[in-house]
Design an enzyme around this catalytic site. Structure first.
Site, PDB file in Angstrom:
ATOM      1  N   ASN A   9      -7.271  10.763 -13.354  1.00  0.00           N
ATOM      2  CA  ASN A   9      -8.289   9.714 -13.220  1.00  0.00           C
ATOM      3  C   ASN A   9      -8.843   9.813 -11.804  1.00  0.00           C
ATOM      4  O   ASN A   9      -8.203   9.379 -10.854  1.00  0.00           O
ATOM      5  CB  ASN A   9      -7.631   8.347 -13.460  1.00  0.00           C
ATOM      6  CG  ASN A   9      -8.563   7.200 -13.146  1.00  0.00           C
ATOM      7  OD1 ASN A   9      -9.776   7.395 -13.031  1.00  0.00           O
ATOM      8  ND2 ASN A   9      -8.014   6.002 -12.996  1.00  0.00           N
ATOM      9  N   TRP A  10     -10.037  10.392 -11.690  1.00  0.00           N
ATOM     10  CA  TRP A  10     -10.580  10.633 -10.350  1.00  0.00           C
ATOM     11  C   TRP A  10     -11.189   9.386  -9.717  1.00  0.00           C
ATOM     12  O   TRP A  10     -11.573   9.407  -8.552  1.00  0.00           O
ATOM     13  CB  TRP A  10     -11.638  11.741 -10.420  1.00  0.00           C
ATOM     14  CG  TRP A  10     -11.046  13.113 -10.568  1.00  0.00           C
ATOM     15  CD1 TRP A  10      -9.709  13.442 -10.551  1.00  0.00           C
ATOM     16  CD2 TRP A  10     -11.757  14.340 -10.729  1.00  0.00           C
ATOM     17  NE1 TRP A  10      -9.551  14.788 -10.700  1.00  0.00           N
ATOM     18  CE2 TRP A  10     -10.788  15.375 -10.811  1.00  0.00           C
ATOM     19  CE3 TRP A  10     -13.108  14.678 -10.815  1.00  0.00           C
ATOM     20  CZ2 TRP A  10     -11.147  16.715 -10.971  1.00  0.00           C
ATOM     21  CZ3 TRP A  10     -13.460  16.014 -10.981  1.00  0.00           C
ATOM     22  CH2 TRP A  10     -12.490  17.014 -11.050  1.00  0.00           C
ATOM     23  N   LYS A  11     -11.351   8.331 -10.495  1.00  0.00           N
ATOM     24  CA  LYS A  11     -11.974   7.102  -9.958  1.00  0.00           C
ATOM     25  C   LYS A  11     -13.342   7.454  -9.338  1.00  0.00           C
ATOM     26  O   LYS A  11     -14.005   8.366  -9.835  1.00  0.00           O
ATOM     27  CB  LYS A  11     -11.026   6.424  -8.973  1.00  0.00           C
ATOM     28  CG  LYS A  11      -9.612   6.284  -9.575  1.00  0.00           C
ATOM     29  CD  LYS A  11      -8.705   5.403  -8.798  1.00  0.00           C
ATOM     30  CE  LYS A  11      -7.351   5.353  -9.511  1.00  0.00           C
ATOM     31  NZ  LYS A  11      -6.435   4.389  -8.936  1.00  0.00           N
ATOM     32  N   HIS A  95      -8.615  -0.146 -17.273  1.00  0.00           N
ATOM     33  CA  HIS A  95      -7.897   0.135 -16.021  1.00  0.00           C
ATOM     34  C   HIS A  95      -7.835  -1.125 -15.166  1.00  0.00           C
ATOM     35  O   HIS A  95      -8.780  -1.921 -15.151  1.00  0.00           O
ATOM     36  CB  HIS A  95      -8.605   1.269 -15.269  1.00  0.00           C
ATOM     37  CG  HIS A  95      -7.788   1.778 -14.127  1.00  0.00           C
ATOM     38  ND1 HIS A  95      -7.732   1.137 -12.919  1.00  0.00           N
ATOM     39  CD2 HIS A  95      -6.955   2.843 -14.037  1.00  0.00           C
ATOM     40  CE1 HIS A  95      -6.903   1.796 -12.112  1.00  0.00           C
ATOM     41  NE2 HIS A  95      -6.423   2.837 -12.768  1.00  0.00           N
ATOM     42  N   GLU A  97      -8.279  -1.638 -12.135  1.00  0.00           N
ATOM     43  CA  GLU A  97      -9.389  -1.810 -11.187  1.00  0.00           C
ATOM     44  C   GLU A  97     -10.624  -2.370 -11.889  1.00  0.00           C
ATOM     45  O   GLU A  97     -11.390  -3.124 -11.296  1.00  0.00           O
ATOM     46  CB  GLU A  97      -9.693  -0.458 -10.504  1.00  0.00           C
ATOM     47  CG  GLU A  97      -8.615  -0.117  -9.484  1.00  0.00           C
ATOM     48  CD  GLU A  97      -8.378   1.365  -9.275  1.00  0.00           C
ATOM     49  OE1 GLU A  97      -9.235   2.189  -9.649  1.00  0.00           O
ATOM     50  OE2 GLU A  97      -7.300   1.699  -8.732  1.00  0.00           O
ATOM     51  N   GLU A 164       0.615   0.982 -16.263  1.00  0.00           N
ATOM     52  CA  GLU A 164       0.306   1.147 -14.847  1.00  0.00           C
ATOM     53  C   GLU A 164       0.595  -0.150 -14.098  1.00  0.00           C
ATOM     54  O   GLU A 164      -0.283  -1.024 -14.012  1.00  0.00           O
ATOM     55  CB  GLU A 164      -1.166   1.514 -14.666  1.00  0.00           C
ATOM     56  CG  GLU A 164      -1.553   2.812 -15.328  1.00  0.00           C
ATOM     57  CD  GLU A 164      -2.686   3.503 -14.583  1.00  0.00           C
ATOM     58  OE1 GLU A 164      -2.520   4.669 -14.234  1.00  0.00           O
ATOM     59  OE2 GLU A 164      -3.701   2.854 -14.319  1.00  0.00           O
ATOM     60  N   GLY A 170      -1.939   3.526  -6.183  1.00  0.00           N
ATOM     61  CA  GLY A 170      -2.530   3.867  -4.891  1.00  0.00           C
ATOM     62  C   GLY A 170      -1.736   3.359  -3.697  1.00  0.00           C
ATOM     63  O   GLY A 170      -2.228   3.372  -2.578  1.00  0.00           O
ATOM     64  N   SER A 208       1.034   6.090  -8.382  1.00  0.00           N
ATOM     65  CA  SER A 208       1.610   6.946  -7.340  1.00  0.00           C
ATOM     66  C   SER A 208       2.465   8.090  -7.886  1.00  0.00           C
ATOM     67  O   SER A 208       3.512   8.415  -7.319  1.00  0.00           O
ATOM     68  CB  SER A 208       2.391   6.101  -6.326  1.00  0.00           C
ATOM     69  OG  SER A 208       1.533   5.146  -5.720  1.00  0.00           O
ATOM     70  N   GLY A 229      -3.959   9.283 -10.276  1.00  0.00           N
ATOM     71  CA  GLY A 229      -5.148   9.043  -9.468  1.00  0.00           C
ATOM     72  C   GLY A 229      -5.168   9.969  -8.261  1.00  0.00           C
ATOM     73  O   GLY A 229      -5.575  11.130  -8.343  1.00  0.00           O
ATOM     74  N   GLY A 230      -4.705   9.470  -7.118  1.00  0.00           N
ATOM     75  CA  GLY A 230      -4.787  10.181  -5.834  1.00  0.00           C
ATOM     76  C   GLY A 230      -4.328  11.633  -5.893  1.00  0.00           C
ATOM     77  O   GLY A 230      -5.006  12.531  -5.376  1.00  0.00           O
TER      78      GLY A 230
HETATM   79  P1  PGA Z   1      -2.639   6.520  -8.265  1.00  0.00           P
HETATM   80  O1  PGA Z   1      -3.607   5.898  -9.391  1.00  0.00           O
HETATM   81  O2  PGA Z   1      -2.010   7.747  -8.891  1.00  0.00           O
HETATM   82  O3  PGA Z   1      -3.554   6.868  -7.120  1.00  0.00           O
HETATM   83  O4  PGA Z   1      -1.628   5.493  -7.918  1.00  0.00           O
HETATM   84  C1  PGA Z   1      -3.228   5.864 -10.731  1.00  0.00           C
HETATM   85  C2  PGA Z   1      -4.277   5.163 -11.553  1.00  0.00           C
HETATM   86  O5  PGA Z   1      -4.829   4.164 -11.086  1.00  0.00           O
HETATM   87  O6  PGA Z   1      -4.593   5.590 -12.691  1.00  0.00           O
END
Ligand code: PGA
Length: 248
Positions: A9-11, A95, A97, A164, A170, A208, A229-230
């Site tokens: 998930n590149w956001k 998600h 966010e 999640e 993050g 994470s 994500g990251g």
């Molecule tokens: P993260 O994000 O790996 O940067 O913690 C995961 C996500 O929000 O899907």
């Protein structure tokens, strides 16, 4: 057995050019991987370019969001048909966010899942509790509410769930493998009680995930993959996560 599934998930990261650079260097790294399903979810603007590069490879393309109407006067929104025409087969919905910054409720998430699936998209539904909710021992109550609201009148076809915990996203603070497994087992228990097909549905962990911790998380029986994500933003890091996700 459920096949491991690793999704990026590149956001809100990467231009069209950066997307191409990533894919061109990532594909050779995973060319021999057949025992893990892979998906990349770039921003909308990169989807079409990404779909050309991913064609006929083992890596699927997903979007990070979709709207619940088919078409019309909804400035700035993207429909399921648009995603399909850009080469997507899957979409991430709900998600945290989106829930936090864009006021998405379980009802909105439910409508989005319905429209996406009616149009033939696979769905990754995200759920998970906040730090406050965990500290107040309300994790299972929150999961109950999110599952019953998001999945109202929806079966489990073409569905993946991503657990999640918001406090792990993050933050560098990963849930322990035991915490992840416990929440996944709870989710599967809820699904078994309320839906058909819960045994084959994959439940991903997100929050994470790194090349260093993925194997430990995957060693748990209820962890079927990860939403990353990251650590999915660099090709070598994401390739290591894919390879580390192979079940021993
Ligand atoms: P993260 O994000 O790996 O940067 O913690 C995961 C996500 O929000 O899907």
């Amino acid at each position: 057995m459920r096949k491991p599934f690793i999704s990026a998930n590149w956001k809100m990261n990467k231009t069209v050019g950066e997307t191409g650079e990533f894919i061109n260097s990532f594909l050779p790294m995973v060319k021999d991987v057949t025992d893990v399903d892979m998906l990349i979810a770039p921003p909308f603007t990169s989807l079409h370019a990404a779909s050309r590069l991913l064609k006929d490879t083992g890596v699927k393309l997903g979007a990070q969001n979709v709207f619940y109407e088919e078409k019309g006067a909804f400035t700035g929104e993207i429909s399921p048909a648009m995603l399909l025409s850009a080469g997507c087969s899957c979409v991430i919905i709900g998600h945290s966010e989106r829930r936090q910054y864009f006021m998405e409720t379980d009802e909105i998430v439910n409508r989005k899942i319905k429209t996406a699936r009616e149009n033939g998209l696979e769905v990754i539904l995200c759920i998970g509790e906040s730090l406050n909710e965990r500290e107040e021992n309300r994790t299972f109550e929150v999961l109950d509410r999110q599952l019953s609201g998001s999945l109202k009148d929806i079966n489990l076809d073409a569905m993946t769930i991503a657990y999640e915990p918001i406090w792990a996203i993050g933050t560098g603070k990963t849930a322990t493998k035991e915490q992840a497994n416990e929440a996944h087992a709870y989710i599967r228990g809820w699904l078994k009680k309320n839906r058909e097909g819960a045994d084959t549905l994959r439940i991903l962990y997100g929050g994470s995930v790194t090349p260093e911790n993925v194997a430990a998380l995957m060693s748990e029986p209820e962890v079927d993959g990860a939403l990353v994500g990251g650590a999915s933003l660099k090709p070598d890091s994401f390739a290591k996560i894919v390879k580390g996700a192979r079940k021993q």
